[in-house]
Design an enzyme around this catalytic site. Sequence first.
Site, PDB file in Angstrom:
ATOM      1  N   ASP A  80     -19.968 -72.559 -13.958  1.00  0.00           N
ATOM      2  CA  ASP A  80     -21.262 -73.142 -13.610  1.00  0.00           C
ATOM      3  C   ASP A  80     -21.123 -74.337 -12.685  1.00  0.00           C
ATOM      4  OD1 ASP A  80     -20.091 -74.523 -15.829  1.00  0.00           O
ATOM      5  OD2 ASP A  80     -22.007 -75.508 -16.227  1.00  0.00           O
ATOM      6  N   GLU A 173     -19.988 -75.411 -18.687  1.00  0.00           N
ATOM      7  CA  GLU A 173     -19.228 -76.652 -18.876  1.00  0.00           C
ATOM      8  C   GLU A 173     -20.052 -77.866 -18.505  1.00  0.00           C
ATOM      9  OE1 GLU A 173     -16.411 -79.929 -17.502  1.00  0.00           O
ATOM     10  OE2 GLU A 173     -18.023 -78.867 -16.447  1.00  0.00           O
TER      11      GLU A 173
END
Length: 410
Positions: A80, A173
Site C-alpha cells: 500500500d 502497512e
Amino acid sequence: MSKPLLQRFLRYVTFNTQSDASVSTCPSTSGQTEFVQALAAELNELGFSDVSLNEHAYLTARVPATVENVPAIGFIAHLDTAPDYSGEHVKPQIVENYAGGDIALTDGVSLSVSQYPSLNQYLGQTLITTDGQTLLGGDDKAGIAEIITALKHLIDNPQLAHGEILLCFTPDEEIGRGADRFDVDAFGAEWAYTVDGGELGELEYENFNAATAVVTATGNNCHPGTAYGVMINAQTMAARFHATMPMADTPEGSQGYDGFFHLIGMQGVTESAQLTYLIRDFDRDQFEQRKQWLQSRVEKYDAQLTVGQLSITMTDSYYNMREQVECHPHIIDIAKSAMHACGVEPIVKPIRGGTDGSRLSFMGLPCPNIFTGGHNFHGKHEYICLESMEKAVEVIIAISCLTAEQCQKP
C-alpha cells in the site's frame, strides 16, 4: 540490472494502492488486491518457488538454498501507499543526469533545492519524481521492485552460495495493520529485513514507541436561537483544550530522538467533538510518562469544567524494535558488512515512525529496516534515485550471500 529494475518500478507505481483506515476489511482497498495478483503472476513467471497468495493479500515466495545448513532469512515490503496524498494516476518523471537546480513538476509546483537540499547529492544521477499531482509510491513499491530484482538475480545465478531466501509483501502497512495477519511460523525465516527505508545507506533498528489517543468533548446541542444558557459547544471545548497543548512538542518542532504529540484529526459537531493524537517516544519510560501526562491533563481539564465533559481513550500501536533486535547483533553486522561490500556507507539512525518490522520483531521475527533510496515520502515532492535503488538490489544480494558465508553451520 537497472533496466528491469526501472521497468518494474514504473509499472508498479501505476497501481493505485492507497490504504484506507476507515475500512475494516483486509486488504482495505481493492487496488492492493489488483496489484498483489499481478505480482503473484510475475513471481511465477520469474521462477520463484512456492508462490502463495492468501485471501488477505499476503504474498509469499521462496528462493531455494544453494548451500545447506544456513539460516533462512526473509525480505519484506508493503503493497500500500499512504492515504495522506493521492496515489491515483501516478505519472512519474525521469530526470537523467541531474544537473542541479529546481526540478519543474506541473502547475507551478517544483522540487526545490532550497526546500530539499538533499537533491544536491544526486548530481549526474537519474532521479524519478512525481508530476506534482500525486505521491510517487516509492514507499514501498521501490522496496518490492528491489527485492524481486535481487532475488531474481539469485535464481539466475545458482553458483552464488546462499541459504533459503523468503519474501513477503504485506497489505495496509501505512495504516498500521501490515503485521496483523502475518504468520511468522509459516513464513519460516529466522530473521528478516524490511526494505522500506529512505536515502542510500539507511539502516534502522530503532523506532518510536507509539500510541493513539482520542480526546472526546461532549456538549449539548439545541437550536441556536434558543441556545442561551443551554448550548454547550463541544467543538469549542475541544479547540480550547488543544490550545493548551505544548506547541513545540510536535513533529515539526522535533528531530532525532525527540518524541512528540501529533494532532492528526479534528472532527465533530456541537454535541460531540474528537481530537485524535499520535503519541511517540523512543524511550519506553518516557513514552509511558507521555501517556500519563495526557491522561492527567484531560482529567484536570474535565474537572475544571462547569458544563460539558472531556474524556480520553488510548491504544498502544507498536513498540521500539531495538528491544528485540539488539540481542541479535549479527543481523545488524551482516547488513553493515553487505553495505560496505557494495561501496555504501551505513547510516544507522532511528526511524521516526514505524514499519512492519517493528511489530514483527515483537512477534518473534527480528526485522531491521534497510534503505530503498527515496526521499519525501507521502507527498507530491517524493523522489527516488535510480542509482540508489540499484545499490539496494546489490545490498539485498550481498546480505543473502554473507549470511551463508558467516552463519553456515558445520
